[in-house]
Write a protein that holds these residues in place. Structure first.
Motif, PDB file in Angstrom:
ATOM      1  N   MET A  71       0.845  -1.195   0.000  1.00 41.43           N
ATOM      2  CA  MET A  71       0.000   0.000   0.000  1.00 41.43           C
ATOM      3  C   MET A  71       0.883   1.248   0.000  1.00 41.43           C
ATOM      4  O   MET A  71       1.843   1.351   0.754  1.00 41.43           O
ATOM      5  N   GLY A  72       0.545   2.190  -0.881  1.00 46.13           N
ATOM      6  CA  GLY A  72       1.301   3.433  -0.983  1.00 46.13           C
ATOM      7  C   GLY A  72       2.387   3.396  -2.027  1.00 46.13           C
ATOM      8  O   GLY A  72       2.975   4.434  -2.347  1.00 46.13           O
ATOM      9  N   GLU A  73       2.676   2.203  -2.581  1.00 45.78           N
ATOM     10  CA  GLU A  73       3.713   2.071  -3.601  1.00 45.78           C
ATOM     11  C   GLU A  73       3.101   2.003  -5.000  1.00 45.78           C
ATOM     12  O   GLU A  73       1.913   1.702  -5.166  1.00 45.78           O
ATOM     13  N   VAL A  74       3.923   2.270  -6.001  1.00 45.29           N
ATOM     14  CA  VAL A  74       3.548   2.092  -7.404  1.00 45.29           C
ATOM     15  C   VAL A  74       4.595   1.172  -8.028  1.00 45.29           C
ATOM     16  O   VAL A  74       5.788   1.461  -7.963  1.00 45.29           O
ATOM     17  N   LYS A  75       4.142   0.064  -8.614  1.00 40.46           N
ATOM     18  CA  LYS A  75       5.067  -0.922  -9.163  1.00 40.46           C
ATOM     19  C   LYS A  75       4.537  -1.460 -10.495  1.00 40.46           C
ATOM     20  O   LYS A  75       3.330  -1.473 -10.739  1.00 40.46           O
ATOM     21  N   ALA A  76       5.450  -1.923 -11.333  1.00 48.49           N
ATOM     22  CA  ALA A  76       5.085  -2.572 -12.588  1.00 48.49           C
ATOM     23  C   ALA A  76       4.975  -4.072 -12.341  1.00 48.49           C
ATOM     24  O   ALA A  76       5.940  -4.700 -11.885  1.00 48.49           O
ATOM     25  N   VAL A 116       0.875  -0.221 -11.521  1.00 50.42           N
ATOM     26  CA  VAL A 116      -0.313  -0.185 -10.665  1.00 50.42           C
ATOM     27  C   VAL A 116       0.022   0.290  -9.253  1.00 50.42           C
ATOM     28  O   VAL A 116       1.169   0.276  -8.816  1.00 50.42           O
ATOM     29  N   GLY A 117      -1.042   0.688  -8.572  1.00 47.07           N
ATOM     30  CA  GLY A 117      -0.996   0.954  -7.145  1.00 47.07           C
ATOM     31  C   GLY A 117      -2.033   0.078  -6.465  1.00 47.07           C
ATOM     32  O   GLY A 117      -2.860  -0.560  -7.133  1.00 47.07           O
ATOM     33  N   LEU A 118      -2.020   0.031  -5.131  1.00 46.83           N
ATOM     34  CA  LEU A 118      -2.980  -0.768  -4.358  1.00 46.83           C
ATOM     35  C   LEU A 118      -4.078   0.115  -3.772  1.00 46.83           C
ATOM     36  O   LEU A 118      -3.850   1.274  -3.440  1.00 46.83           O
ATOM     37  N   TYR A 119      -5.272  -0.473  -3.637  1.00 47.93           N
ATOM     38  CA  TYR A 119      -6.357   0.179  -2.900  1.00 47.93           C
ATOM     39  C   TYR A 119      -7.269  -0.910  -2.342  1.00 47.93           C
ATOM     40  O   TYR A 119      -7.172  -2.083  -2.743  1.00 47.93           O
ATOM     41  N   THR A 120      -8.131  -0.565  -1.423  1.00 49.06           N
ATOM     42  CA  THR A 120      -9.122  -1.514  -0.918  1.00 49.06           C
ATOM     43  C   THR A 120     -10.478  -1.135  -1.493  1.00 49.06           C
ATOM     44  O   THR A 120     -10.863   0.035  -1.485  1.00 49.06           O
ATOM     45  N   ASP A 121     -11.190  -2.137  -2.018  1.00 43.14           N
ATOM     46  CA  ASP A 121     -12.499  -1.864  -2.621  1.00 43.14           C
ATOM     47  C   ASP A 121     -13.576  -1.770  -1.541  1.00 43.14           C
ATOM     48  O   ASP A 121     -13.293  -1.830  -0.340  1.00 43.14           O
ATOM     49  N   GLY A 160      -1.763  13.434 -24.543  1.00 41.75           N
ATOM     50  CA  GLY A 160      -0.637  12.659 -25.053  1.00 41.75           C
ATOM     51  C   GLY A 160      -0.445  11.376 -24.285  1.00 41.75           C
ATOM     52  O   GLY A 160      -1.412  10.711 -23.902  1.00 41.75           O
ATOM     53  N   LEU A 161       0.803  11.018 -24.008  1.00 42.79           N
ATOM     54  CA  LEU A 161       1.147   9.768 -23.334  1.00 42.79           C
ATOM     55  C   LEU A 161       1.662  10.074 -21.929  1.00 42.79           C
ATOM     56  O   LEU A 161       2.631  10.811 -21.757  1.00 42.79           O
ATOM     57  N   PHE A 162       0.996   9.497 -20.939  1.00 42.14           N
ATOM     58  CA  PHE A 162       1.435   9.669 -19.558  1.00 42.14           C
ATOM     59  C   PHE A 162       2.472   8.596 -19.230  1.00 42.14           C
ATOM     60  O   PHE A 162       2.246   7.412 -19.452  1.00 42.14           O
ATOM     61  N   VAL A 163       3.598   9.047 -18.703  1.00 39.03           N
ATOM     62  CA  VAL A 163       4.744   8.168 -18.466  1.00 39.03           C
ATOM     63  C   VAL A 163       5.173   8.255 -17.006  1.00 39.03           C
ATOM     64  O   VAL A 163       5.160   9.337 -16.405  1.00 39.03           O
ATOM     65  N   ALA A 164       5.552   7.108 -16.451  1.00 33.89           N
ATOM     66  CA  ALA A 164       6.181   7.086 -15.132  1.00 33.89           C
ATOM     67  C   ALA A 164       7.668   6.852 -15.337  1.00 33.89           C
ATOM     68  O   ALA A 164       8.093   5.748 -15.679  1.00 33.89           O
ATOM     69  N   VAL A 165       8.463   7.891 -15.186  1.00 36.81           N
ATOM     70  CA  VAL A 165       9.919   7.783 -15.332  1.00 36.81           C
ATOM     71  C   VAL A 165      10.466   7.011 -14.128  1.00 36.81           C
ATOM     72  O   VAL A 165      10.104   7.295 -12.985  1.00 36.81           O
ATOM     73  N   ASP A 166      11.309   6.026 -14.409  1.00 35.49           N
ATOM     74  CA  ASP A 166      11.835   5.139 -13.349  1.00 35.49           C
ATOM     75  C   ASP A 166      10.708   4.467 -12.574  1.00 35.49           C
ATOM     76  O   ASP A 166      10.897   4.059 -11.414  1.00 35.49           O
ATOM     77  N   ASP A 167       9.519   4.374 -13.192  1.00 38.89           N
ATOM     78  CA  ASP A 167       8.330   3.786 -12.563  1.00 38.89           C
ATOM     79  C   ASP A 167       7.859   4.568 -11.339  1.00 38.89           C
ATOM     80  O   ASP A 167       7.100   4.046 -10.522  1.00 38.89           O
ATOM     81  N   ARG A 168       8.263   5.856 -11.225  1.00 39.29           N
ATOM     82  CA  ARG A 168       7.894   6.607 -10.019  1.00 39.29           C
ATOM     83  C   ARG A 168       7.663   8.093 -10.231  1.00 39.29           C
ATOM     84  O   ARG A 168       6.911   8.710  -9.466  1.00 39.29           O
TER      85      ARG A 168
END
Length: 276
Positions: A71-76, A116-121, A160-168
């Protein structure tokens, strides 16, 4: 409440032992750690570092395994499978991570990589979302003309294209720079063209004009050869037609054509461009 710690690592004390594992937490609020994951020699009162999630029966359970995202992280993550209501991602635990259709910025298939990131439904289950724009950092160490690596996580007809540089780090390839050949999940190498006051990055997958011109001229020659030596339009063609054909804008096309004209390789006719 342990439910509030879902998706996170916590350190809990063992309060009860059984044949099938140990219970961690308090007598009133406890969670099972299966026997095969209990540290050797651990007993009541000992502290154990665990990750909390829900098992296949939607029960809160602890694991000593390290997940690929918290939770709180963004990962591929890699897509393992898809179903009627979404996709399932490999996050390093026994139960795959669910990515609902409504949380996808583009449809994914097995083998794809998505950020992706995490959340609770609403049911309190951990799920993934590809809508990560607000989760990305804006304090990157990069400056104009730096080369960066990233992953495309969303496409917009307007922006345009949204990019995550270094995945962050939050970045954008503006629409004028965004070639139609790119899709969500693509890994790209790009050049920083601007650092906004809020820290967001503007990127280009193209080199500076004087460097890029050679590659663009070759692209025009390749397209001419593919079409029997002639293109059914000139450098006055509609910008969208040029972008659809070459993946770059009208100004770059005109520079490339000018280079080929100067070298005597082509000629511009009334309604076409042809190899000499």
């Amino acid at each position: 409440m342990l439910e509030e710690k879902l998706g996170r690592n916590v350190t809990l004390e063992i309060v009860k032992t059984t044949d099938f594992g140990v219970y961690l937490g308090t007598k009133e609020d406890k969670v099972l750690l299966p026997a095969r994951q209990v540290p050797e020699g651990a007993g009541i009162g000992d502290a154990v570092d665990v990750f909390l999630y829900r098992d296949s029966k939607d029960r809160i359970i602890a694991t000593t395994h390290v997940p690929k995202i918290r939770m709180g992280e963004v990962k591929a993550l890699k897509v393992k499978d898809t179903g009627a209501i979404g996709a399932f991602l490999d996050w390093g635990l026994e139960k795959d991570l669910f990515l609902p259709f409504k949380q996808q910025t583009a449809r994914v298939k097995p083998g794809d990589e998505c950020l992706v990131g995490l959340y609770t439904d609403k049911s309190g289950r951990l799920c993934a979302t590809m809508k990560v724009y607000d989760r990305l950092e804006k304090n990157s160490p990069y400056k104009k003309d730096d080369r960066v690596q990233g992953i495309i996580y969303e496409k917009s007809l307007n922006f345009g294209l949204f990019v995550a540089v270094d995945d962050r780090y939050c970045a954008l390839i503006p629409r004028r720079e965004a070639s139609g050949r790119y899709k969500v999940g693509d890994r790209i190498s790009a050049r920083v063209t601007d650092v906004k006051p809020d820290g967001k990055l503007d990127l280009s997958v193209r080199e500076k004009a004087f460097i890029q011109m050679d590659a663009d001229a070759q692209a025009v020659m390749d397209k001419l050869l593919e079409n029997g030596g002639e293109l059914p339009f000139t450098d006055k063609a509609d910008p969208e037609l040029i972008r659809a054909q070459f993946g770059f804008g009208k100004n770059a096309f005109k520079r490339a054509v000018g280079r080929l004209l100067k070298e005597g390789k082509i000629e511009i006719r009334e309604k076409s461009i042809a190899i000499k």
